[in-house]
Design an enzyme around this catalytic site. Structure first.
Site, PDB file in Angstrom:
ATOM      1  N   SER A  65      -2.145  40.927  25.688  1.00 12.17           N
ATOM      2  CA  SER A  65      -3.418  41.614  25.951  1.00 12.17           C
ATOM      3  C   SER A  65      -3.645  42.854  25.090  1.00 12.17           C
ATOM      4  O   SER A  65      -4.776  43.330  25.004  1.00 12.17           O
ATOM      5  CB  SER A  65      -3.496  42.037  27.413  1.00 12.17           C
ATOM      6  OG  SER A  65      -4.345  41.188  28.099  1.00 12.17           O
ATOM      7  N   TYR A 241      -4.976  46.477  33.658  1.00 12.82           N
ATOM      8  CA  TYR A 241      -5.415  45.454  34.620  1.00 12.82           C
ATOM      9  C   TYR A 241      -5.913  46.131  35.904  1.00 12.82           C
ATOM     10  O   TYR A 241      -6.500  47.204  35.852  1.00 12.82           O
ATOM     11  CB  TYR A 241      -4.281  44.456  34.936  1.00 12.82           C
ATOM     12  CG  TYR A 241      -3.594  43.889  33.731  1.00 12.82           C
ATOM     13  CD1 TYR A 241      -4.312  43.220  32.736  1.00 12.82           C
ATOM     14  CD2 TYR A 241      -2.232  43.996  33.574  1.00 12.82           C
ATOM     15  CE1 TYR A 241      -3.677  42.683  31.630  1.00 12.82           C
ATOM     16  CE2 TYR A 241      -1.584  43.450  32.472  1.00 12.82           C
ATOM     17  CZ  TYR A 241      -2.309  42.810  31.507  1.00 12.82           C
ATOM     18  OH  TYR A 241      -1.681  42.287  30.426  1.00 12.82           O
ATOM     19  N   VAL A 259       1.167  40.945  28.703  1.00 18.97           N
ATOM     20  CA  VAL A 259       2.182  40.239  29.503  1.00 18.97           C
ATOM     21  C   VAL A 259       3.450  39.926  28.697  1.00 18.97           C
ATOM     22  O   VAL A 259       4.421  39.421  29.256  1.00 18.97           O
ATOM     23  CB  VAL A 259       1.627  38.961  30.179  1.00 18.97           C
ATOM     24  CG1 VAL A 259       0.595  39.296  31.240  1.00 18.97           C
ATOM     25  CG2 VAL A 259       1.077  37.973  29.167  1.00 18.97           C
TER      26      VAL A 259
HETATM   27  N1  GLU Z   1      -2.461  35.516  26.250  1.00 13.05           N
HETATM   28  C1  GLU Z   1      -2.479  35.980  27.593  1.00 13.05           C
HETATM   29  C2  GLU Z   1      -3.517  35.241  28.392  1.00 13.05           C
HETATM   30  O1  GLU Z   1      -4.547  34.937  27.849  1.00 13.05           O
HETATM   31  C3  GLU Z   1      -2.784  37.443  27.580  1.00 13.05           C
HETATM   32  C4  GLU Z   1      -2.762  38.009  28.942  1.00 13.05           C
HETATM   33  C5  GLU Z   1      -2.289  39.410  29.037  1.00 13.05           C
HETATM   34  O2  GLU Z   1      -1.456  39.897  28.290  1.00 13.05           O
HETATM   35  O3  GLU Z   1      -2.790  40.047  29.949  1.00 13.05           O
HETATM   36  O4  GLU Z   1      -3.332  34.935  29.520  1.00 13.05           O
END
Ligand code: GLU
Length: 313
Positions: A65, A241, A259
């Site tokens: 993210s 988040y 993540v």
């Molecule tokens: N590539 C991850 C997704 O699309 C990124 C999510 C994240 O890091 O919050 O779920």
């Protein structure tokens, strides 16, 4: 100062280790499940460009993210403010990063560029023949590392497992928000999330943002000031988040997590920080990383809203 920074970073890693048992590595992208949950690293760059580090600071991990901040910069640079913010909002959601619910129940355009729905839209707004190259060029420049590249195994794993992101993209397309082929836009998004970096790379990026887009050692402008202001504000309000509010109270530093276990933090006084620890808490933030940044915020008085009595105490 040198000694204080060196010992604070070491102590922050020791402090972060106490919390690792409360976390788990991400498993919904199978490739991420291979990470070692015990790793923890930190890098801090001062305004004068002195680099301090501790723990697993040079272990590579995928941005995930954190890529959303770079794609927002690329979208604003190539499409401008009006176009980008006609397609994505600026409000925190209070929902998980991959939530779909508010697109149906509250408003059609995604709430902000820091959640998956919003990032898929900002990726679609990168006005370039080759958006992934545009993105990578920006990453190379802002991290001062031309070797940075996509981790192919993670990219393929995300592409295979990304059904929730597919649902988001097709819903956005059905509401005429996403322009272009959803599969192509998703492919770009998965590639951007899978770019592999270290805390050294991200601390340099944070350092550029912390100095308002200028390299203070040369005076060279790397990003326009109005874009830095938008990115930092959205990091503070939406970057962690649905834990953004709590993190703002406790650490008070505009930050963005991913993540893959990374956190990039744009501290006051021109200081850039990056943390890494793949064990995540329930909200999807690095459990060691959040605690290490909170620790540094207290030790080094980096809270944006600290008052004078905090600083002199
Ligand atoms: N590539 C991850 C997704 O699309 C990124 C999510 C994240 O890091 O919050 O779920």
């Amino acid at each position: 100062m040198k000694q204080l920074l060196e010992s604070s970073l070491k102590s922050a890693v020791l402090y972060g280790q106490h919390y690792l048992a409360n976390g788990k590595v991400a498993s919904y992208i199978p490739e991420l499940a291979k990470a070692d949950p015990h790793q923890l690293g930190l890098c801090l760059i001062t305004k004068e460009k002195e680099i301090y580090h501790a723990g697993d600071w040079l272990v590579p991990f995928t941005m995930q993210s954190i890529s959303k901040t770079f794609s927002l910069i690329a979208a604003l640079q190539t499409s401008g403010y009006q176009k980008v913010f006609s397609k994505v909002g600026m409000e925190p959601t209070g929902d998980g990063f991959d939530s779909i619910v508010q697109l149906e129940t509250k408003q059609l355009i995604p709430f902000n560029p820091m959640i998956n729905a919003g990032a898929i839209v900002t990726v679609s707004c990168i006005d370039s023949k080759d958006p992934v190259k545009e993105f990578l060029d920006l990453v190379h420049k802002l991290c001062a590392n031309n070797e940075i590249k996509i981790n192919e195994a993670t990219y393929l794993s995300e592409k295979k497992a990304g059904m929730r992101n597919r649902s988001i993209a097709y819903l956005l397309e059905s509401d005429h928000i996403l322009e272009g082929d959803p599969e192509i836009i998703l492919d770009h998004y998965f590639k951007m999330c899978s770019v592999s970096v270290t805390t050294k790379d991200l601390a340099h990026y944070a350092w550029v943002l912390a100095n308002d887009g200028l390299d203070p050692t040369t005076g060279e402008r790397l990003i326009e000031g109005w874009i830095v202001r938008i990115v930092k504000t959205l990091m503070m309000t939406c970057g962690m988040y649905d834990e953004s509010g709590e993190f703002a109270v406790k650490a008070g530093i505009p930050s963005k997590s991913g993540v893959g276990g990374g956190i990039v933090s744009v501290a006051p006084n021109g200081i850039g920080i990056a943390a890494f620890g793949p064990a995540l808490n329930k909200k999807g933030n690095s459990v060691g990383g959040t605690h290490m940044i909170e620790y540094l915020s207290k030790e080094l008085n980096l809270h944006y809203f600290a008052n004078q009595s905090d600083i002199t105490a």
